[in-house]
Design a protein around this motif. Structure first.
Motif, PDB file in Angstrom:
ATOM      1  N   SER A 140       0.838  -1.197   0.000  1.00 42.52           N
ATOM      2  CA  SER A 140       0.000   0.000   0.000  1.00 42.52           C
ATOM      3  C   SER A 140       0.875   1.250   0.000  1.00 42.52           C
ATOM      4  O   SER A 140       1.941   1.261   0.617  1.00 42.52           O
ATOM      5  CB  SER A 140      -0.907   0.020   1.238  1.00 42.52           C
ATOM      6  N   THR A 192       5.619   2.836  -1.644  1.00 40.78           N
ATOM      7  CA  THR A 192       4.708   1.743  -1.307  1.00 40.78           C
ATOM      8  C   THR A 192       5.450   0.723  -0.447  1.00 40.78           C
ATOM      9  O   THR A 192       6.589   0.362  -0.753  1.00 40.78           O
ATOM     10  CB  THR A 192       4.207   1.085  -2.603  1.00 40.78           C
ATOM     11  N   LYS A 212      -4.930  -4.386   4.556  1.00 39.03           N
ATOM     12  CA  LYS A 212      -5.188  -3.420   3.483  1.00 39.03           C
ATOM     13  C   LYS A 212      -5.957  -2.221   4.041  1.00 39.03           C
ATOM     14  O   LYS A 212      -6.461  -2.257   5.158  1.00 39.03           O
ATOM     15  CB  LYS A 212      -6.004  -4.070   2.370  1.00 39.03           C
TER      16      LYS A 212
END
Ligand SMILES: [Cu+2]
Length: 267
Positions: free
Chosen positions: A69, A134, A177
């Motif tokens: 992420s 990320t 997530k």
């Protein structure tokens, strides 16, 4: 808070003695320990190096972040003597158990530099998640960039100790997530008229202060603190540039994870 009040009570001479030397010397590095916010479970270290040509080299190694992420990251604070510092849980004014970006803003200040991977590094790129690092599949994040002197706001190196590093993006329900399940929609995004951005994506996960920024930032003419900064910061966040970048975040999140989009009936 108690520390700051104590400092203010000290004579000016003593305060000067307590002030941390600035990092305005050539090729001087400062190491910054990044501490978790919002029980993110993350940790990290940042190294800021003031290069002799005036560039600023930033290296960050973090672990325990939301895997796979993007993590928006910034230097927050200011060079005008505002006494900003990393927030603690008492900044959670709405009492939902998490310090949101807006709740933290009065404490840690507005975005001063956006630690993007390339291109613009101004606060206008605050949520340019396509240019934010990320975390890998294990939740590790490595970032290295040298920001050219010409791209730094005036006074950056001289006021390095007044700045601090914030990495955003938490996983409140530990499902690996960003999603809406635990914290719902990002109030920051919603305030900007955008729907479908998880609060998890914008809440801060890590914060670290450069050389004890709260102690070092005793400016000539007194310390300006308090609520005035908060309103100013919000105006900046919700300005036109901020909205465009929030739109970019929405596009990113929606394209990556369609489940982020609420059914229209819920909107
Ligand atoms: Cu930030």
């Amino acid at each position: 808070m108690k520390l700051r009040r104590t400092l203010l009570a000290l004579p000016a001479a003593a305060a000067l003695l307590l002030a941390v030397p600035t990092a305005a010397f050539a090729d001087e590095s400062v190491q910054v320990k990044l501490l978790q916010l919002n029980n993110s479970g993350a940790s990290g270290t940042a190294t800021l190096t003031a290069m002799d040509d005036g560039d600023l080299k930033v290296s960050i190694r973090s672990t325990g972040l939301v895997p796979n992420s993007p993590h928006a990251q910034h230097l927050h604070g200011s060079t005008n003597g505002m006494d900003f510092h990393c927030p603690d849980q008492s900044a959670d004014t709405d009492g939902n158990g998490y310090v949101s970006t807006e709740e933290g803003m009065p404490v840690y200040g507005d975005i001063f530099i956006s630690l993007t991977t390339k291109g613009d590094a101004s606060k206008a790129s605050g949520l340019a998640v396509d240019r934010m690092p990320t975390a890998d599949a294990r939740g590790d994040l490595a970032y290295d960039r040298t920001i050219a002197a010409a791209d730094l706001p005036p006074g950056t190196i001289e006021h390095l100790k007044d700045l601090h590093i914030v990495q955003h993006g938490i996983d409140a329900n530990k499902n690996g997530k960003y999603d809406m399940a635990a914290l719902g929609e990002s109030t920051l995004a919603k305030a900007g008229g955008l729907k479908g951005i998880p609060e998890e994506a914008t809440d801060p996960a890590l914060c670290g202060m450069v050389s004890g920024a709260a102690v070092g930032s005793v400016p000539v003419g007194g310390v300006a603190t308090g609520d005035g900064s908060a309103r100013h910061a919000e105006q900046i966040w919700y300005g036109a540039g901020g909205l465009a970048l929030l739109a970019a975040l929405g596009t990113f999140v929606i394209s990556r994870r369609r489940s982020f989009v609420l059914p229209s009936a819920q909107r």
